[in-house]
Enzyme design. Structure first.
Site: not given
Length: 432
Positions: A165, A243, A267
């Site tokens: 990511w 992030d 999540k």
């Protein structure tokens, strides 16, 4: 020709008779409606009980499992939010009183959970964390020269890449014209021990991924403990951007360590559809000229996240989850639960004496995403995944780029689900 006349008394009689018929019909419909409502409610309760009995242990990396009591609360309010509005959250105006209360409550509870200071804005945005890969540079990289002409030197930003990511984030920054400098690249199993940020005074921000969902690599404690980030952030005043999509609200963090935190909700804190951005207010107001409206944090902040129709139901669900986390005792207690859950799996891997293996360095093992393999055979891994599904342990297949297995054990994964997985691992080893 015979003239037909009707007395007013006859007309009144007919209207009165019609009215009585209508009243009787309405009463009948009301009774049937009440009976139907009671029947639907009973059916819903029966279905709820059945669904709870049939629910599986969902180890998906996202969208992920949600607390069952939160789902049941949402179910109860699906047709009639609050019990007195007569409509559900998905149907109501985002500018109405009811939804205003929902979004304000969600922000208030999130601020309490994370102790978000008043000089930080909380934004509910769309597009997933991936949209923020572009929003971050648009809002931060040109803040000293928002109207820089074409051909001007590209602004400098640093990126630490520790997995999939963070690599996607730096690639997106380059697309929008930033001189995105990779200070270090991890080996997908650890966090680089030594790295230094760019020495330039023109460094606009430093970006990292707090938890790599695919590789299972997580920063432990504050990122300011790594490399020279404390000097970068506190000494030089360069905003640290994180992030936190896959470990958001899984543990306490010091928000003041960061200029910006962003996270997809799907999540740890709700369903897909909303992205939460926490940004220090002094970083607002200087997005690059031409920044798409829906990526402009200032627009979102000035409009209380209501510039256009937001993902109302996702925000509502996040609000329910925030209240749940507060009832559990806050993020300190949530962190302790998460440590116990991941500890069970890591201990099972260790106790297997090499049958199972985790490739991630001990100092960087994620509490949220636990990748593991059966080094002896990929065929055994496929058999493990197949047989686990038959036991109600689903979505254990590792990411396609990594292989093996991965257990994503976010906040809402119950301890019983982890215990069932560990028992299955031991049984599988004994039989294979």
């Amino acid at each position: 020709m015979t003239k037909v006349t009707t007395s007013s008394n006859n007309v009144s009689s007919r209207f009165a008779g019609s009215a009585k018929v209508a009243v009787r019909a309405a009463r009948g419909q009301a009774r049937r409606g009440t009976q139907r409502g009671l029947a639907c409610r009973a059916l819903s309760q029966d279905q709820s009980r059945g669904q709870q009995q049939q629910r599986v242990a969902n180890f998906s990396a996202g969208p992920a499992c949600i607390y069952e009591d939160v789902l049941l609360e949402a179910q109860r309010e699906l047709l009639n939010f609050g019990g007195d509005t007569g409509l559900g959250v998905m149907e109501m105006s985002h500018r109405g009183k009811a939804f205003t209360g929902i979004i304000e409550s969600a922000e208030r509870d999130l601020r309490e959970l994370l102790s978000v200071p008043d000089d930080y804005a909380v934004l509910f945005m769309q597009g997933g964390a991936t949209a923020q890969f572009a929003a971050v540079p648009f809002n931060l990289a040109w803040r000293d020269a928002p109207d820089a002409p074409a051909g001007a030197p590209a602004p400098l930003a640093d990126y630490l890449t520790t997995g999939s990511w963070s690599k996607k984030a730096i690639a997106e920054a380059k697309k929008v014209g930033v001189n995105a400098h990779c200070v270090a690249t991890g080996d997908n199993k650890s966090i680089p021990a030594d790295f230094s940020a760019s020495a330039s005074d023109d460094l606009k921000y430093f970006h990292l991924c707090a938890n790599e969902t695919i590789q299972g690599v997580e920063f432990k404690g504050s990122p300011l403990l790594y490399g020279d980030l404390r000097d970068v952030s506190e000494g030089r005043g360069v905003p640290l951007v994180a992030d936190m999509s896959s470990n958001f609200c899984s543990k306490p963090v010091n928000v003041r360590d960061y200029g910006v935190i962003y996270a997809g909700a799907q999540k740890n804190v709700g369903p897909a559809g909303v992205t939460i951005v926490i940004v220090r207010r002094d970083l607002l107001g200087a997005a690059k000229v031409g920044t798409p409206t829906m990526l402009d944090w200032t627009v979102a902040a000035e409009n209380a996240s209501l510039y256009n129709t937001p993902p109302c139901f996702s925000i509502y669900m996040c609000g329910l989850v925030f209240k749940k986390l507060l009832r559990l005792g806050g993020l300190e207690q949530v962190e302790q639960i998460n440590k116990k859950k991941c500890g069970l799996i890591y201990d099972a891997i260790k106790q297997s004496q090499g049958y199972f293996a985790c490739p991630v360095d001990l100092k960087a093992r994620s509490a949220m995403n636990v990748p593991f393999t059966i080094p002896e055979s990929e065929d055994l891994e496929k058999k493990f995944i197949r047989e686990a599904e038959l036991q109600g342990l689903i979505n254990l297949k590792g990411h396609r780029s990594v292989g093996g297995m991965r257990a994503s054990i976010y906040n809402a994964m119950p301890m019983e689900g982890v215990e069932k997985l560990v028992a299955f691992m031991k049984d599988f080893q004994a039989k294979n």
